[in-house]
Structures are given as structure tokens and as C-alpha cells.
Write a protein that holds these residues in place. Structure first.
Motif: not given
Length: 403
Positions: A143-144, A201-202, A226-230
Motif C-alpha cells: 500500500v502506498n 508494506s505500507c 517490507h520497509l522503505g521510505l518511498t
């Protein structure tokens, strides 16, 4: 005290994610997937740099038709890295038209906000989940912030507005992100996808929002995350923001895979995001990828840029050797090297490293003592200190880490 959150374990190709398995570094290509050769070459670069999973855009029927060729080219190059298909809007059509795409991808990435509306959304989501079941693939429900399910958000805003003390828009949006991921995972399980085939992931683009979202998400499920600063940004801004966000979340014991979403400069190598992700994990003591080089920043005592050039040369050399060394010299990634620029901290830091050199600063004697495992070994002089030190490092690695 650091304590890793316990999760289900899922397999993505030959990579195990979750549980007590190492936190996995991911990356993504920016090539046109319809160009199979260019895409395979970039995947190979990312894999050699240390990316353990690589995601590709699968946005057209033609791109889907190239997935098999991409995977076969990688096999011919000796690259064995799981490939993830990034689907938006038309993933159900692409998988239906390209059975090889469905077969050769190791994982499907599905965004609930970009899969259709109403009854069509449910039908198209079900098709992709059923395809994953048929081919025994895992699915990341991602999800973004920028593509959140608008109907879900509207419903949650309406409910919030009826509360006696409604939350702010930002709070509701964060809750909607988590709710979208959880609801979609529940639907996938209802459709028969095993729970150990699901990752979530969010991803948002602001540090504090990301931390709050993942703390909430982690409290509500035991799926691998899953981690990430989009859309982290370019250069120092992107690196600093990603490091700040991911470090806070990882230190909470949350996260099973990570990606650093840097905007590359024109023609810049994509591998920078892999190196930054590795450095985050290594700096936190969660994994080791390459020997650590300790080097001072320089001050008025340092007489030239010599120590800076040597530190850069040694650090680059060590990282470049790792594809071979990690096979030939197990444990070498734990090695610590010190390259120091003057007598103030030079000898002390060098003694604390496995191998260290203390270069002469301004007005110091033109000699460079080398310390090995805390003991002074040799003093280098002359114009070839860098070359001689590199030989010492090579010899140390061969002696210390030979299997």
C-alpha cells in the motif's frame, strides 16, 4: 535492547524472509522491461552489489512477455536472484496473457489501490491471488500513500467524522494505509493463499509517518514486513531521510526486507541504493556485508588529502573484493580496518581494528605505523605507503579468513 519481531517465514525464490532470517536487501530496476538485455544487465549489477531480491516493472503485455527471457539471460550470466513483478492497474491481464511471466517471477507485488474499483477490483484481485496459488508464488501486498484505495479512505473519513472526537486527516490516512493492507491480506487468505505466502508494506514519503504506520502495522499482524521510505529523494537528502526512518523502525525490531528508494542522478549507477541499504543494516549491527573502514574526518593536524585518498581507496577495494572474498574467505565481512590521519586518535583506533594504519599529520615524523590485531607490526615510509598497506591487508585476509 534490540529484539526482533517474530513473524511468519516465506520463501521468495531461494531467499527465506521473516522469522529469524537475516533482513533482506531489495532493489528495483529503472530500465524499460521490454528491453530484456538492458534489464538483465541492470539486475546483474544490482545482484553483484548485494541486492538479494530485485523488482522489475511489469506494466505492459510486452513487458510480461520478456520476463522469461530476462530470467534466462540472468541464468546464462550465473546470476541467481529472485525477480519480483511490480503490477499496477493491469496485472491480471498480463498474468492471464503470459503464463511464463506468472511462472518465472518469484513474487508478485500487488497494490490494492491500483487494482480496480468495486466488483472489478475484487474480481481482478482474486485472479492475481489465484494465479499466485497456481504457481506457488508469494505476494507482497504493498500500500502506498499516493495510491491509497480512495473508497476505503472515504468510508473511514465518514466514520471518523461521526465520532465525538474525530482524528485529524493525517491520523485517518495512516490508519487507512494499515487497514487496506490488513483487509487485502485477509481477502487473499479467504481465497486460499497460505498466510506464509504473504508479505505486507505500507510505504509513505515522510519519516515520522512511516514510523507510526509500521508500528501500527506490526502490532496488528505477524506477516513479514517490507520497509522503505518511498520517493526518498536524491543524494544526501534521500540517504539521510531513508536512514533516519528505517533505523528507527528496525531498532524497534520491525522489518524483514528493506529498500532504499533513491532518485539516481542522470546516468548514475542504480547500485547506490543497495550500498546504502547494506550500510544501514551494518551500522545498526544487524548484518555484515563488507569490512568496515574507520577513518577520521580530518582537521588542522592533517597535512594533506593523503589519508582521505587512502581511506577511499581501501574502502572501495574491500567492497570490490567482496563478491569473491565472501566465498573464499568466510567471515571477512566482519573485519575492521582503520585509516587514520594523525597521531591523536590514529594509534588508538588502529589498535582497536583488525588492521589499521596511522598516517603522519602536519609536523609529525613521516612514518606510518601499522597495527595488526592490536599489536604494532611494521612502520611504512616513503612514496608507496598506500600500495604496501594494501598488500598487508591482502595478506592478513588470506591468513585470517582462509577456510
Amino acid at each position: 535492547m534490540y529484539s526482533r519481531r517474530k513473524t511468519l517465514i516465506t520463501n521468495v525464490g531461494n531467499v527465506r524472509i521473516g522469522g529469524n532470517n537475516p533482513i533482506v536487501v531489495q532493489s528495483m530496476t529503472n530500465t524499460n522491461t521490454e528491453n530484456a538485455l538492458e534489464t538483465a544487465l541492470q539486475i546483474a549489477d544490482l545482484a553483484r552489489a548485494g541486492s538479494e531480491i530485485v523488482r522489475i516493472t511489469v506494466n505492459t503485455l510486452a513487458a510480461g512477455a520478456k520476463v522469461r527471457e530476462i530470467c534466462e539471460r540472468l541464468t546464462d550470466m550465473g546470476i541467481n536472484v529472485p525477480i519480483v513483478g511490480d503490477f499496477h492497474f493491469n496485472g491480471h491481464k498480463i498474468l492471464a496473457e503470459n503464463p511464463d511471466c506468472a511462472k518465472y517471477l518469484a513474487k508478485y507485488r500487488i497494490n490494492p489501490g491500483n487494482i480496480g474499483k468495486g466488483a472489478k477490483r475484487d474480481e481482478q484481485f482474486a485472479y492475481m491471488i489465484n494465479t499466485a496459488k497456481e504457481y506457488n508464488k508469494s505476494v507482497r501486498i504493498g500500500v502506498n500513500w499516493g495510491s491509497l484505495d480512495q473508497q476505503l479512505l472515504a468510508n473511514m473519513l465518514d466514520t471518523n467524522a461521526r465520532q465525538s472526537q474525530p482524528h485529524s486527516l493525517e491520523v485517518v490516512m495512516r490508519k487507512a494505509l494499515v487497514e487496506s493492507a490488513i483487509q487485502s491480506a485477509d481477502k487473499a487468505i479467504e481465497l486460499g493463499l497460505p498466510s506464509d505466502k504473504i508479505l505486507l508494506s505500507c510505504k509513505v514519503s515522510h519519516v515520522q509517518d512511516l514510523v507510526l504506520v509500521y508500528r501500527d502495522l506490526a502490532s496488528r499482524c505477524n506477516f513479514p514486513l517490507h520497509l522503505g521510505l518511498t520517493e526518498a529523494g536524491m543524494g544526501a537528502k534521500g540517504i539521510v531521510a531513508s536512514t533516519a526512518a528505517l533505523s528507527l523502525i528496525l531498532q524497534d525490531g520491525i522489518g524483514d526486507t528493506i529498500r532504499v528508494s533513491l532518485t539516481p542522478r542522470p546516468n548514475e549507477s542504480r547500485v547506490q541504493e543497495v550500498i546504502v541499504a547494506q550500510e544501514i543494516l551494518q551500522s545498526l549491527g544487524l548484518r555484515s556485508f563488507a569490512p568496515v573502514v574507520t577513518s577520521c574526518p580530518g582537521c588542522g593536524r592533517t597535512s594533506s588529502d593523503y589519508f582521505q585518498l587512502l581511506a577511499e581507496k581501501i574502502q572501495t577495494y574491500l567492497r570490490d573484493q567482496m563478491p569473491l572474498w565472501k566465498i573464499k574467505y568466510p567471515g571477512v565481512e566482519e573485519m575492521k580496518v582503520a585509516v587514520m590521519g594523525c597521531v591523536v586518535n590514529g594509534p588508538g583506533e588502529s589498535k582497536l581494528a583488525n588492521i589499521g594504519i596511522s598516517l603522519p599529520g602536519r609536523d609529525e615524523s613521516p612514518v606510518a605505523p601499522v597495527f595488526i590485531d592490536g599489536e604494532k607490526s611494521v612502520t611504512l615510509k616513503g612514496d608507496h605507503i598506500a600500495e604496501e598497506f594494501q598488500v598487508i591487508v591482502d595478506n592478513y585476509v588470506m591468513k585470517k579468513y582462509s577456510a
